[in-house]
Design a protein around this motif. Sequence first.
Motif, PDB file in Angstrom:
ATOM      1  N   ALA A 267       0.647  -1.378  -0.072  1.00 21.02           N
ATOM      2  CA  ALA A 267       0.115   0.005   0.082  1.00 21.02           C
ATOM      3  C   ALA A 267       0.878   0.944  -0.169  1.00 21.02           C
ATOM      4  CB  ALA A 267      -0.853   0.037   1.203  1.00 21.02           C
ATOM      5  N   VAL A 268       1.839   1.194   0.701  1.00 23.39           N
ATOM      6  CA  VAL A 268       2.617   2.354   0.865  1.00 23.39           C
ATOM      7  C   VAL A 268       3.458   2.600  -0.570  1.00 23.39           C
ATOM      8  CG1 VAL A 268       4.944   3.326   1.895  1.00 23.39           C
ATOM      9  CG2 VAL A 268       3.306   2.260   3.531  1.00 23.39           C
ATOM     10  N   LEU A 269       3.904   1.674  -1.318  1.00 18.66           N
ATOM     11  CA  LEU A 269       4.487   1.755  -2.654  1.00 18.66           C
ATOM     12  C   LEU A 269       3.340   2.316  -3.332  1.00 18.66           C
ATOM     13  CD1 LEU A 269       6.536  -1.505  -3.095  1.00 18.66           C
ATOM     14  CD2 LEU A 269       7.390   0.871  -3.186  1.00 18.66           C
ATOM     15  N   ALA A 270       2.059   1.811  -3.492  1.00 14.84           N
ATOM     16  CA  ALA A 270       1.145   2.287  -4.173  1.00 14.84           C
ATOM     17  C   ALA A 270       1.051   3.714  -4.159  1.00 14.84           C
ATOM     18  CB  ALA A 270      -0.218   1.568  -3.825  1.00 14.84           C
ATOM     19  N   ILE A 271       0.571   4.000  -2.721  1.00 16.38           N
ATOM     20  CA  ILE A 271       0.673   5.738  -2.423  1.00 16.38           C
ATOM     21  C   ILE A 271       1.938   6.410  -2.970  1.00 16.38           C
ATOM     22  CG2 ILE A 271       0.591   7.270  -0.454  1.00 16.38           C
ATOM     23  CD1 ILE A 271      -0.965   5.125   1.062  1.00 16.38           C
ATOM     24  N   PHE A 272       3.126   5.818  -2.828  1.00 22.69           N
ATOM     25  CA  PHE A 272       4.316   6.531  -3.642  1.00 22.69           C
ATOM     26  C   PHE A 272       4.085   6.833  -5.006  1.00 22.69           C
ATOM     27  CE2 PHE A 272       8.232   5.751  -6.093  1.00 22.69           C
ATOM     28  CZ  PHE A 272       8.852   7.009  -5.700  1.00 22.69           C
ATOM     29  N   PHE A 273       3.665   5.817  -5.705  1.00 23.28           N
ATOM     30  CA  PHE A 273       3.293   5.952  -7.068  1.00 23.28           C
ATOM     31  C   PHE A 273       2.124   6.754  -7.448  1.00 23.28           C
ATOM     32  CE2 PHE A 273       5.710   2.082  -7.512  1.00 23.28           C
ATOM     33  CZ  PHE A 273       6.916   2.422  -8.560  1.00 23.28           C
ATOM     34  N   LEU A 274       1.051   6.937  -6.703  1.00 13.20           N
ATOM     35  CA  LEU A 274       0.086   7.855  -6.822  1.00 13.20           C
ATOM     36  C   LEU A 274       0.548   9.218  -6.406  1.00 13.20           C
ATOM     37  CD1 LEU A 274      -2.975   5.924  -5.038  1.00 13.20           C
ATOM     38  CD2 LEU A 274      -2.683   6.681  -7.183  1.00 13.20           C
TER      39      LEU A 274
ATOM     40  N   ALA B  89       0.062  -3.469 -11.580  1.00 12.66           N
ATOM     41  CA  ALA B  89       0.813  -4.519 -10.833  1.00 12.66           C
ATOM     42  C   ALA B  89       0.639  -4.786  -9.569  1.00 12.66           C
ATOM     43  CB  ALA B  89       2.153  -4.731 -11.301  1.00 12.66           C
ATOM     44  N   LEU B  90       0.854  -3.479  -8.672  1.00 10.14           N
ATOM     45  CA  LEU B  90       0.586  -3.817  -7.386  1.00 10.14           C
ATOM     46  C   LEU B  90      -0.607  -3.993  -6.822  1.00 10.14           C
ATOM     47  CD1 LEU B  90       2.971  -0.418  -6.109  1.00 10.14           C
ATOM     48  CD2 LEU B  90       3.215  -2.951  -5.439  1.00 10.14           C
ATOM     49  N   SER B  91      -1.740  -3.396  -7.505  1.00 12.79           N
ATOM     50  CA  SER B  91      -3.077  -3.748  -6.979  1.00 12.79           C
ATOM     51  C   SER B  91      -3.375  -5.134  -7.260  1.00 12.79           C
ATOM     52  CB  SER B  91      -4.086  -2.640  -7.903  1.00 12.79           C
ATOM     53  OG  SER B  91      -3.455  -1.611  -8.063  1.00 12.79           O
ATOM     54  N   ALA B  92      -2.947  -5.564  -8.438  1.00 16.99           N
ATOM     55  CA  ALA B  92      -3.229  -7.218  -8.771  1.00 16.99           C
ATOM     56  C   ALA B  92      -2.520  -7.942  -7.894  1.00 16.99           C
ATOM     57  CB  ALA B  92      -2.789  -7.382 -10.223  1.00 16.99           C
ATOM     58  N   THR B  93      -1.209  -7.536  -7.392  1.00 14.31           N
ATOM     59  CA  THR B  93      -0.676  -8.245  -6.386  1.00 14.31           C
ATOM     60  C   THR B  93      -1.354  -8.392  -5.035  1.00 14.31           C
ATOM     61  OG1 THR B  93       1.499  -7.578  -7.294  1.00 14.31           O
ATOM     62  CG2 THR B  93       1.610  -8.681  -5.067  1.00 14.31           C
ATOM     63  N   ALA B  94      -1.852  -7.164  -4.486  1.00 13.22           N
ATOM     64  CA  ALA B  94      -2.504  -7.047  -3.255  1.00 13.22           C
ATOM     65  C   ALA B  94      -4.115  -8.052  -3.379  1.00 13.22           C
ATOM     66  CB  ALA B  94      -2.839  -5.552  -3.187  1.00 13.22           C
TER      67      ALA B  94
END
Lengths: 305, 576
Positions: free
Chosen positions: B68-75, B97-102
């Motif tokens: 989630a933190v990585l996703a927020i970073f990309f957001l 890819a991150l969301s699919a992983t989650a």
Amino acid sequence: MSTQTLQQPAPPKFGAPVLEASGVVMRFGGLTAVNNVNLTVREGEIMGLIGPNGAGKTTFFNCLTGMYKPTEGEVKFQGAVLPPKPRAVVKAGMARTFQNIRLFGNMTALENVMVGRYCRTNALAFTSIIRGPKYHREEAESRRIAQELLDFVGLGHTSEHLARNLPYGDQRRLEIARALATDPKLILLDEPTAGMNPKETEQAKDLIFRIRDKGLAVVVIEHDMRFIFSLCDRVHCLVRGETLIEGSPHEVQSDHRVIEAYIGQPDEDEEELVAEAHAHDHETPPTAPTAPASPASDLTKEDRA
Amino acid sequence: MTTSPAVPRTKTSVNNPRPSPQWWLALAGAVLLIASAFLSWCYVPALLGDLSIDAFPGGLQILMIIVAVLAIFFLVLRSGRMPSMDTLLDSAKALKALSATAVAFMVLVAIVIALQAPGLANANPGLFVGIVGAALMLAGSWQMASDPLVDPITVRLPGWVEILVIVVMMAIILFGAAYALGQEDGTVFCLFLVFLGGVVAALARGGLFSWISVIAARHRQVLMMGALAVAFLFPFTQNGSDANMSIATQVLIFATTALGLNIVVGLAGLLDLGYIAFLGAGAYVSAMMSHSAFAHIGWKPPFIVVVIIGAIVSSILGLIIGSPTLRVSGDYLAIVTLAFGEIFRLTVNNLDGNNGPRLTNGPNGIPGIPDLEFGAFNFGDTHTVLGIPLGRFANYYFLMLIVAGFIILVFTRLNNSRIGRGWVAIREDEKAAEAMGVNTFGLKLFAFAGGAFLAGMAGTIKAHQDVSVTPDQYIFLESAFLLAAIVLGGMGSVAGVLVGATVLKLLPEKLRFVADYRLLIFGLLLVVMMRFRPEGLVPSRRRALEFHADDQELADRVEEVHLEIAADPDTAEAKA
Ligand SMILES: Nc1ncnc2c1ncn2[C@@H]1O[C@H](COP(=O)(O)OP(=O)(O)OP(=O)(O)O)[C@@H](O)[C@H]1O
Ligand SMILES: [Mg+2]
């Protein structure tokens, strides 16, 4: 690359023989590809080797450079008989290029030429791992010589490019640089201008003169007659593996048998040769072998070495 | 000369109207996912490393926080706050890819709970919050469009930033490895692999690795030192756990041997199917000269002498096999080395006093090999450094690390030398190399015997680490695994072999079912690799080119990177 004013072939005043091939025969099963060929090349000489497709020119080169062991005959280089081992031949001072380009495609241009330095350097495993000052000196020296040779053939700016990314004409010149890196006394060029446009062909001619001026002897195979006759001091013509004639460009050019060999004289068992020779009609018109030649890329066969 | 790459190199300004509703959706998903990690996922504390406590995220929950933190970073990147990074990384692809992983991860956790708790009735609301959060992330990121990127080779950050990136990367690898090894539970380990695979894929799709590879190429030395530091620090993260250090030492021995084989296979291009026999030769020499009660050689020289003798014996075997076979074409070498491996196994099985001299005790092997002892330092003892106990395996680990370092040094230096150029030339066109004066036979023989030398060296240490040496440790299958590690990781690449060896050795150790079906799984893995990535996971530049002879785009790209780095004064010395 500088295109100097065209030099004329030097007068036939040459030094001692560098290469003496006598009675070379090469048979493949029933086929005699090279039959009793004698060739002497002297210091500072540019020798042309011509003949229709399949005449055995490349095979003869392979015999000289130890890639084939001749069935009969002997090859002497600077007075000593050469063993039929490519590496010994290179070490003795005879280098070659290939009809079908055989560069190391995934290496840079500079690295290709540095491979040519291999036989003149001697850093061994231990030295290469420890890397003392001697190793660094030798590497730097190889690199410098390789770069100079690239400059010499006009490829200085491409030293860090991959060989496989170079245009065709540059690849041919890179092969020449790689061969020169072995410090040869004699260089054998197998169709150095195949696939080149007229401008590149002119540059190649200039380059060969400059190589000769460095003191090397040159043997060059070409189908482009205008190129051969304006470049060479002597011309040797092979037909079906046998020597037809050897002489000055003028003598060879005016010999009717040469012209016939290229156009073909139909007789019983030579249909194949005739068919092949006809493919060359547009290249070497019967009346004037020095007429403008077209690029010979589509006329050359694959090297079978 | 160079054609322009697929991605435009101009710095385009961000022109998407952001933050859009999608953006908010994805952000909400990520926040929910983090929130869920602070809730209980499941009533059963015994499951999945205890996810039952509110406000204390368990191991797997922390993984989701990272996603989630990585996703927020990309957001944040997408919102245009960091324009210089934004053009470097493809946030849309990474987010997808991150969301699919989650989502995959949460669903798998739910399935595990349903199967093992048993029943989803044992799940707590936190699990569903997490699933919803992951789904929202996926929904939000699904339609995001990629922005044009700049070519990473054109970007130069300050040197210290680039080095910092390498250091951070190394630290992540260290903690990742320590965490992965610490997982006793196979299911948790599997889920960790899902997480790891997903995050790596996300970062790769986001373009982080192509950027890092450019940085790494600029700072080779730093990278090497960093990798060494990580490997060196690893035992300190294990708190004296012998189980983990044993696995780590096994992995390291395997990787070291594979590195030696990679000189033969990856650099000289020779197919050696009996490499394990050279390791075995070293191990047997070491065992026979050890103080074991079953060792039959009376002479007990200091260990360093044993190492040299083991290596020399191995390389002499290599010379004997290599000198007749390397003159003929490559296929013969494969067959002869295959046979050699068998001959070795049969020989050591028979040198038991009945059929030949009494040296190896036949199938029983040589047990009871004592630990190494350098002066007062006994490898069997536990030593405490900085309050952290380092046990027997850690001692051998450090010793193997030195050997591995030595082999890497040999590998890289030979690769970038006259000899290395000769090997490349042989791989490219052996006839032409010969015609240019390269001693093709000599170079191949040297690679073969040199590889045997290094294997013999590693073998002498392995004998002491293993305590006993038996013939069935040195069978063909082991050679095949070594080769598989190289093919998987990347021929001719140090990093590749380390990755390949770690994967192939770690998975069976950690997962029972992989150990049971390892032939099947490795076979499938290799088939898939051959189809989709024949050059391996972390290939060397040259090998990638060789495997893609028709790929002009790749050739142009490689050349471009090479030119850029060759022109860079900072790295000119690294090249020479
Ligand atoms: N390795 C080989 N085995 C069998 N036959 C061969 C081999 N190499 C060459 N030949 C034959 O020898 C003859 C001479 O071939 P070669 O390549 O030397 O001709 P060439 O004069 O170089 O022709 P081109 O102008 O087309 O290059 C041909 O008939 C060819 O088929
Ligand atoms: Mg030919």
